[in-house]
Design a protein around this motif. Structure first.
Motif, PDB file in Angstrom:
ATOM      1  N   SER A 125       0.840  -1.202   0.000  1.00  0.00           N
ATOM      2  CA  SER A 125       0.000   0.000   0.000  1.00  0.00           C
ATOM      3  C   SER A 125       0.872   1.248   0.000  1.00  0.00           C
ATOM      4  O   SER A 125       2.023   1.218   0.437  1.00  0.00           O
ATOM      5  CB  SER A 125      -0.905   0.009   1.237  1.00  0.00           C
ATOM      6  OG  SER A 125      -0.132   0.244   2.405  1.00  0.00           O
ATOM      7  N   PRO A 126       0.330   2.369  -0.495  1.00  0.00           N
ATOM      8  CA  PRO A 126       1.118   3.606  -0.529  1.00  0.00           C
ATOM      9  C   PRO A 126       1.616   4.035   0.853  1.00  0.00           C
ATOM     10  O   PRO A 126       2.755   4.490   0.990  1.00  0.00           O
ATOM     11  CB  PRO A 126       0.141   4.635  -1.100  1.00  0.00           C
ATOM     12  CG  PRO A 126      -0.832   3.833  -1.906  1.00  0.00           C
ATOM     13  CD  PRO A 126      -0.975   2.530  -1.162  1.00  0.00           C
ATOM     14  N   THR A 144      -0.100   9.264  -1.649  1.00  0.00           N
ATOM     15  CA  THR A 144      -1.199   8.362  -1.992  1.00  0.00           C
ATOM     16  C   THR A 144      -1.868   8.903  -3.254  1.00  0.00           C
ATOM     17  O   THR A 144      -1.610  10.046  -3.650  1.00  0.00           O
ATOM     18  CB  THR A 144      -2.247   8.303  -0.854  1.00  0.00           C
ATOM     19  OG1 THR A 144      -2.896   9.570  -0.759  1.00  0.00           O
ATOM     20  CG2 THR A 144      -1.607   7.939   0.477  1.00  0.00           C
TER      21      THR A 144
END
Length: 160
Positions: A125-126, A144
């Motif tokens: 995930s970012p 993000t």
């Protein structure tokens, strides 16, 4: 799927193994039995029970293949081998967005174990990508799809 590595915690690997066992020993036989029963109703072309059971069988078999692939290429990460204050898979990280008061807390896990509602975010995930390798006390920019923001890493700890 590709021949990639699936990092995961020991707990995550056990959960996947349990899910695989349940799919093979419980769900698969249940679906096969549903198909047999639906077949006994006759004309398969207008048999919604048969179609439903075949669809479920497809889902079960796909999930079995997916889990087998993840377990085949599983890499159990031992967070205790990484510096105590460094963010890594298997660690809980607490950070505060600069200008905010409320800290956020996440456990970084492999993508196979990701459960954002339970506070477990994927290492892909970012947020995790921005935090991995960073240390307690560091200010980090998290990028993000919705934009960038700066956070202060307050605490890093191994999840028991």
């Amino acid at each position: 799927m590709t021949d990639k590595v699936f990092p995961m915690t020991a707990e995550g690997k056990v959960k996947l193994e349990e899910e695989l066992e349940n799919l093979k020993l419980v769900k698969r036989p249940e679906v096969i039995e549903r198909i047999k029963i639906a077949r006994s109703y006759g004309d398969l072309s207008e048999n919604s029970e048969y179609e439903s059971a075949k669809d479920e069988q497809s889902v079960v078999e796909t999930r079995i293949k997916q889990i087998e692939e993840m377990l085949k290429f599983a890499q159990v990460v031992d967070a205790s081998t990484v510096s105590a204050d460094e963010v890594s898979v298997g660690k809980k990280v607490t950070f505060t967005e600069l200008g905010e008061d409320d800290p956020e807390e996440y456990i970084i896990v492999g993508s196979a174990e990701s459960d954002p509602l339970a506070g477990k975010i994927s290492n892909e995930s970012p947020i995790a990508q921005s935090l991995l390798g960073k240390k307690e006390g560091q200010t980090v920019t998290i990028t993000t799809p919705g934009g960038s923001f700066d956070v202060l890493i307050n605490k890093v700890e191994v999840v028991q």
